[in-house]
Design a protein around this motif. Structure first.
Motif, PDB file in Angstrom:
ATOM      1  N   ALA A   1       3.784  -1.727  -0.215  1.00 29.77           N
ATOM      2  CA  ALA A   1       2.621  -1.187   0.494  1.00 29.77           C
ATOM      3  C   ALA A   1       1.506  -2.230   0.504  1.00 29.77           C
ATOM      4  N   THR A   2       0.563  -2.041   1.426  1.00 29.40           N
ATOM      5  CA  THR A   2      -0.592  -2.929   1.540  1.00 29.40           C
ATOM      6  C   THR A   2      -1.864  -2.101   1.485  1.00 29.40           C
ATOM      7  N   PHE A   3      -2.812  -2.550   0.674  1.00 33.81           N
ATOM      8  CA  PHE A   3      -4.110  -1.887   0.558  1.00 33.81           C
ATOM      9  C   PHE A   3      -5.171  -2.871   1.016  1.00 33.81           C
ATOM     10  N   ARG A   4      -5.969  -2.454   1.995  1.00 30.39           N
ATOM     11  CA  ARG A   4      -6.969  -3.338   2.590  1.00 30.39           C
ATOM     12  C   ARG A   4      -8.326  -2.652   2.609  1.00 30.39           C
ATOM     13  N   CYS A   5      -9.366  -3.386   2.217  1.00 27.85           N
ATOM     14  CA  CYS A   5     -10.736  -2.862   2.234  1.00 27.85           C
ATOM     15  C   CYS A   5     -11.662  -3.875   2.896  1.00 27.85           C
TER      16      CYS A   5
END
Length: 259
Positions: free
Chosen positions: A238-242
């Motif tokens: 998964a990828t988490f982007r902020c």
């Protein structure tokens, strides 16, 4: 010539034509397989899954920006809403990426060093890092806002190269390129960059870095005036982007499951 000899010559000619076609118009299955294996060996993932690395976007230009303040305050004291937002987003990040995380210290300023202490239990130590670009915003004496943008990238000779863009921004945020020669835009000298900065007062400095960890993951990070502006991490499918992480009012994140 007998019918048997003619048949043999026809077969030989057909074989030669097929060989010539395969040689000039396509790789053999073995060559294609070898190329796939080379990609897999180099990246650790199947060739069809290899994608070019994502490049982080610079922070939007703030035409009303003032020079950044100096000094230190713990994030919880400086902006309680931002500290609370970080606590919530880090919980979401832990769930999204299936990661173990340390607690966020309320007595520190949130920057890469303190952020790294939170996220590194599953990532390990920082192995190396690369600077991808810098963006320096200056305000000239007549009030015009300009951005000096330098992008770093490998050259054909596998040596580092730099590309310079110099832009001015109007009050509505529209930009126009300022004239530079080809020699100035390609691998600009530090002296040239310093002279451009001297055209005004620095109101913002941003830098994008890619940080590589011992477990094989890498963090794409943008810092603005020493504080985290955006980050992106891929882990466990998964990828988490902020982005907008420097203010609670603009702090937005998303989780994406990778195919």
């Amino acid at each position: 010539m007998s019918k048997k000899s003619a048949l043999i010559l026809s077969l030989v000619a057909a074989v030669l034509l097929i060989f010539t076609f395969c040689h000039f118009y396509g790789d053999s299955p073995d060559e294609a397989a070898e190329e796939t294996l080379r990609v897999q060996d180099a990246t650790g993932v199947p060739a069809e899954a290899v994608a070019p690395p994502v490049k982080a976007e610079p922070p939007p230009v703030d035409v009303s920006a003032a020079p950044p303040s100096t000094g230190f305050l713990p994030t919880e004291m400086e902006e309680p809403g931002k500290f609370a937002a970080y606590q919530q987003k880090l919980k979401e990040m832990a769930v999204c990426l299936n990661m173990q995380m340390n607690a966020l210290d309320p007595n520190v300023e949130i920057n890469f060093e303190t952020f790294n202490q939170v996220i590194n239990p599953d990532l390990g130590e920082v192995v190396t890092q690369s600077e991808e670009w810098t963006a320096t915003d200056i305000r000239t004496k007549n009030g015009e806002l300009r951005r000096i943008y330098i992008e770093n990238g490998p050259s054909i000779e596998a040596e580092s190269s730099r590309t310079l863009k110099y832009e001015a921004f109007s009050q509505d945020g529209t930009s126009k390129s300022l004239p530079l020669s080809k020699e100035q835009t390609s691998n600009p000298s530090d002296a040239l960059v310093a002279s451009l900065e001297a055209d005004g007062e620095v109101v913002s400095r941003s830098v994008s870095r890619r940080i590589f960890y011992s477990n094989g993951d890498d963090l794409l990070l943008v810092e603005k005036n020493g504080k985290i502006f955006s980050f992106e991490l891929t882990h466990d499918g998964a990828t988490f982007r902020c982005s907008g992480a420097d203010k609670s009012s603009t702090f937005q994140c998303q989780c994406r499951n990778n195919p």
